[in-house]
Every structure is written in C-alpha cells, then in structure tokens.
Design a protein around this motif. Sequence first.
Motif, PDB file in Angstrom:
ATOM      1  N   SER A 104     -11.236  13.305   9.026  1.00 17.14           N
ATOM      2  CA  SER A 104     -11.362  12.034   9.750  1.00 17.14           C
ATOM      3  C   SER A 104     -11.598  10.868   8.793  1.00 17.14           C
ATOM      4  CB  SER A 104     -12.518  12.117  10.757  1.00 17.14           C
ATOM      5  OG  SER A 104     -12.309  13.162  11.670  1.00 17.14           O
ATOM      6  N   THR A 105     -12.399  11.119   7.766  1.00 15.95           N
ATOM      7  CA  THR A 105     -12.709  10.064   6.799  1.00 15.95           C
ATOM      8  C   THR A 105     -11.481   9.663   6.008  1.00 15.95           C
ATOM      9  OG1 THR A 105     -14.987  10.810   6.620  1.00 15.95           O
ATOM     10  CG2 THR A 105     -14.151   9.456   4.822  1.00 15.95           C
ATOM     11  N   TRP A 106     -10.713  10.651   5.529  1.00 15.65           N
ATOM     12  CA  TRP A 106      -9.504  10.312   4.773  1.00 15.65           C
ATOM     13  C   TRP A 106      -8.516   9.557   5.654  1.00 15.65           C
ATOM     14  CZ3 TRP A 106      -9.985   9.860  -0.029  1.00 15.65           C
ATOM     15  CH2 TRP A 106     -10.703  10.772  -0.810  1.00 15.65           C
ATOM     16  N   THR A 107      -8.423   9.922   6.938  1.00 18.82           N
ATOM     17  CA  THR A 107      -7.537   9.193   7.855  1.00 18.82           C
ATOM     18  C   THR A 107      -7.964   7.731   7.941  1.00 18.82           C
ATOM     19  OG1 THR A 107      -7.048  11.171   9.158  1.00 18.82           O
ATOM     20  CG2 THR A 107      -6.713   9.053  10.245  1.00 18.82           C
ATOM     21  N   LEU A 108      -9.263   7.494   8.083  1.00 18.38           N
ATOM     22  CA  LEU A 108      -9.767   6.121   8.151  1.00 18.38           C
ATOM     23  C   LEU A 108      -9.480   5.361   6.857  1.00 18.38           C
ATOM     24  CD1 LEU A 108     -11.441   3.813   9.414  1.00 18.38           C
ATOM     25  CD2 LEU A 108     -13.476   4.898   8.433  1.00 18.38           C
ATOM     26  N   ALA A 113      -6.256   1.293   3.762  1.00 23.16           N
ATOM     27  CA  ALA A 113      -5.326   0.951   2.672  1.00 23.16           C
ATOM     28  C   ALA A 113      -3.999   0.448   3.228  1.00 23.16           C
ATOM     29  CB  ALA A 113      -5.105   2.165   1.766  1.00 23.16           C
ATOM     30  N   ALA A 114      -3.520   1.092   4.299  1.00 22.78           N
ATOM     31  CA  ALA A 114      -2.222   0.742   4.878  1.00 22.78           C
ATOM     32  C   ALA A 114      -2.218  -0.656   5.490  1.00 22.78           C
ATOM     33  CB  ALA A 114      -1.830   1.769   5.944  1.00 22.78           C
ATOM     34  N   THR A 115      -3.375  -1.122   5.938  1.00 26.64           N
ATOM     35  CA  THR A 115      -3.446  -2.451   6.563  1.00 26.64           C
ATOM     36  C   THR A 115      -4.069  -3.506   5.646  1.00 26.64           C
ATOM     37  OG1 THR A 115      -5.559  -1.841   7.597  1.00 26.64           O
ATOM     38  CG2 THR A 115      -3.560  -1.488   8.894  1.00 26.64           C
ATOM     39  N   TYR A 116      -4.400  -3.115   4.444  1.00 29.96           N
ATOM     40  CA  TYR A 116      -4.950  -4.055   3.458  1.00 29.96           C
ATOM     41  C   TYR A 116      -3.839  -5.041   3.063  1.00 29.96           C
ATOM     42  CZ  TYR A 116      -7.627  -5.462  -0.717  1.00 29.96           C
ATOM     43  OH  TYR A 116      -8.333  -6.163  -1.669  1.00 29.96           O
ATOM     44  N   PRO A 117      -4.182  -6.310   2.838  1.00 30.27           N
ATOM     45  CA  PRO A 117      -3.127  -7.298   2.542  1.00 30.27           C
ATOM     46  C   PRO A 117      -2.374  -7.002   1.244  1.00 30.27           C
ATOM     47  CG  PRO A 117      -5.216  -8.368   3.092  1.00 30.27           C
ATOM     48  CD  PRO A 117      -5.511  -6.916   2.915  1.00 30.27           C
ATOM     49  N   GLY A 163      -0.636  -2.048  -2.508  1.00 28.25           N
ATOM     50  CA  GLY A 163      -0.069  -0.951  -3.284  1.00 28.25           C
ATOM     51  C   GLY A 163      -1.054  -0.395  -4.290  1.00 28.25           C
ATOM     52  N   GLU A 164      -1.783  -1.293  -4.945  1.00 31.24           N
ATOM     53  CA  GLU A 164      -2.740  -0.868  -5.972  1.00 31.24           C
ATOM     54  C   GLU A 164      -3.872  -0.038  -5.349  1.00 31.24           C
ATOM     55  OE1 GLU A 164      -3.986  -3.422  -9.626  1.00 31.24           O
ATOM     56  OE2 GLU A 164      -5.554  -3.712  -8.115  1.00 31.24           O
ATOM     57  N   PHE A 165      -4.423  -0.532  -4.228  1.00 30.14           N
ATOM     58  CA  PHE A 165      -5.520   0.192  -3.592  1.00 30.14           C
ATOM     59  C   PHE A 165      -5.033   1.505  -2.983  1.00 30.14           C
ATOM     60  CE2 PHE A 165      -8.319   1.058   0.143  1.00 30.14           C
ATOM     61  CZ  PHE A 165      -9.433   1.438  -0.586  1.00 30.14           C
ATOM     62  N   GLY A 166      -3.858   1.468  -2.352  1.00 30.59           N
ATOM     63  CA  GLY A 166      -3.316   2.686  -1.742  1.00 30.59           C
ATOM     64  C   GLY A 166      -3.102   3.787  -2.765  1.00 30.59           C
ATOM     65  N   ASN A 167      -2.578   3.418  -3.931  1.00 24.40           N
ATOM     66  CA  ASN A 167      -2.370   4.409  -4.996  1.00 24.40           C
ATOM     67  C   ASN A 167      -3.700   4.915  -5.549  1.00 24.40           C
ATOM     68  OD1 ASN A 167       0.503   4.931  -5.523  1.00 24.40           O
ATOM     69  ND2 ASN A 167       0.625   2.728  -5.848  1.00 24.40           N
ATOM     70  N   TRP A 168      -4.654   3.996  -5.735  1.00 23.10           N
ATOM     71  CA  TRP A 168      -5.975   4.404  -6.231  1.00 23.10           C
ATOM     72  C   TRP A 168      -6.614   5.407  -5.271  1.00 23.10           C
ATOM     73  CZ3 TRP A 168     -10.786   4.300  -4.031  1.00 23.10           C
ATOM     74  CH2 TRP A 168     -11.855   4.636  -4.882  1.00 23.10           C
ATOM     75  N   LEU A 169      -6.543   5.110  -3.962  1.00 21.00           N
ATOM     76  CA  LEU A 169      -7.153   5.988  -2.967  1.00 21.00           C
ATOM     77  C   LEU A 169      -6.453   7.345  -2.915  1.00 21.00           C
ATOM     78  CD1 LEU A 169      -9.331   6.110  -0.749  1.00 21.00           C
ATOM     79  CD2 LEU A 169      -7.579   5.337   0.865  1.00 21.00           C
ATOM     80  N   CYS A 170      -5.130   7.325  -3.039  1.00 21.42           N
ATOM     81  CA  CYS A 170      -4.374   8.575  -3.049  1.00 21.42           C
ATOM     82  C   CYS A 170      -4.801   9.445  -4.230  1.00 21.42           C
ATOM     83  CB  CYS A 170      -2.875   8.269  -3.111  1.00 21.42           C
ATOM     84  SG  CYS A 170      -1.841   9.751  -3.104  1.00 21.42           S
ATOM     85  N   GLU A 171      -4.978   8.834  -5.391  1.00 27.14           N
ATOM     86  CA  GLU A 171      -5.417   9.598  -6.570  1.00 27.14           C
ATOM     87  C   GLU A 171      -6.840  10.126  -6.382  1.00 27.14           C
ATOM     88  OE1 GLU A 171      -3.637  10.687  -8.870  1.00 27.14           O
ATOM     89  OE2 GLU A 171      -1.830   9.475  -8.632  1.00 27.14           O
ATOM     90  N   ALA A 172      -7.694   9.330  -5.728  1.00 21.89           N
ATOM     91  CA  ALA A 172      -9.060   9.791  -5.450  1.00 21.89           C
ATOM     92  C   ALA A 172      -9.031  11.003  -4.516  1.00 21.89           C
ATOM     93  CB  ALA A 172      -9.879   8.658  -4.824  1.00 21.89           C
ATOM     94  N   HIS A 173      -8.171  10.943  -3.510  1.00 20.40           N
ATOM     95  CA  HIS A 173      -8.018  12.061  -2.565  1.00 20.40           C
ATOM     96  C   HIS A 173      -7.503  13.302  -3.299  1.00 20.40           C
ATOM     97  CE1 HIS A 173      -6.626  13.191   1.802  1.00 20.40           C
ATOM     98  NE2 HIS A 173      -7.266  14.187   1.203  1.00 20.40           N
TER      99      HIS A 173
END
Length: 204
Positions: A104-108, A113-117, A163-173
């Motif tokens: 649930s947390t990763w989904t959130l 990230a997907a809605t971040y500007p 894009g930068e945050f989404g990639n960072w979060l993906c790598e953290a996951h």
Amino acid sequence: MATNATDNGPTQIGATATAPVDGTAAEPPKKFPKGVVLGKDGKPCRSCTSFGAWASQAKATLKTNPDASSTAASTMASAASSSATTLPQRRTDCPADVEQLGRSTWTLLHSIAATYPPAPTPTEQNDLKLFMGLFAKLYPCWVCAEDFQQYIKKEEPKTGSRGEFGNWLCEAHNEVNRKLGKPTFDCSKWQERWRTGWKDGSCD
C-alpha cells in the motif's frame, strides 16, 4: 515498505525477548515463532510482521495460555495450523501486516511521483523533501523506517522534476526488493506502471 531487520537495535526474529537491564529479576526468556519481529517495547510488532508469522504467534499464545481463546485468537490459530501448501485465510478488515503495509505504501509513493509536477517550484521541491523525511520517521514498521532513514541519508531524494523523483523512488524500491530477494523493476518503465498505463492499452 517491508524490509529485513538489521542486526543492530532490539529487533528479534524467531528469538527470545530481551531481559531487563535495571537489575530487577528477569522473567524466563520468552520465545516467539520465526518471523515475529519485536517492537521497541519488546512486544511483537504487528506492522513489522507477516500475517503468517503473526498467526503462528497467536497459535503459540493459545498453547501456553488456553484462557486467551478469544474468537480472534482462535481464528488466527486455525489459520496458522492450516496446510503448509495453502496460504492461511484472513479477514479483509484486519490491521495491515508488514507485506500489506509495504504494498500500500509503495502504491501511494509511486502515485505521488506520478502526479508530481514536471517542473516543480522550489517550494514544491522542499515540501516533497520534508514529506519524505517525515514519512521515513513515522512509518509504522520501525525496522523498515530506520532502514529507509539510512537510505535517504545515503541517497537524498531527488526532487528537481517528476522524472527525477520517479526514477529516484523506483531505485529506492528496487533497493528494498534486493534486500528481500525480490525481482527488481525496470525503472525506464516507471511512468507506464504508475502514470500513463502500459503502451499496449491494457490499462485503458
């Protein structure tokens, strides 16, 4: 955001409870089923433990204390004694275990990230950094929280763009997945997974 327990700190998995250090008489060490993670108070931590291990804990409690045979405890014990080839049945309205909490947390987080500007203002960037810092402190599984705090000290969240945050979060996951022995995700596809949907139209 499930993760494995580290060797430091009072976490114990399938071990015994710690004895008092204040000089008082210690109770006999209490053993817990494998997979049960203790909270900082020395008691089993539900949000740090999988449902299967929690069910085993309930079964062990009934064995040592027959008076604790509440309906909920009996149900959990029954689930724990189910066949090893079948997953234990559980209600859908129970407190989250470590696995459900993590999913649930990763989904959130990925949805944030997907809605971040695409081009966030300095205020938005700062807000996201503050949020990630507070999130890492307040996460219900304390073992996971401390692990993530260490990660963001080493790899500071990148908030310069979507894009930068989404990639960072993906790598953290992926870092967590590696620790848990799970497959990693191709981070070049994170926006398809969490923002736009797959190119084959299967999400439309």
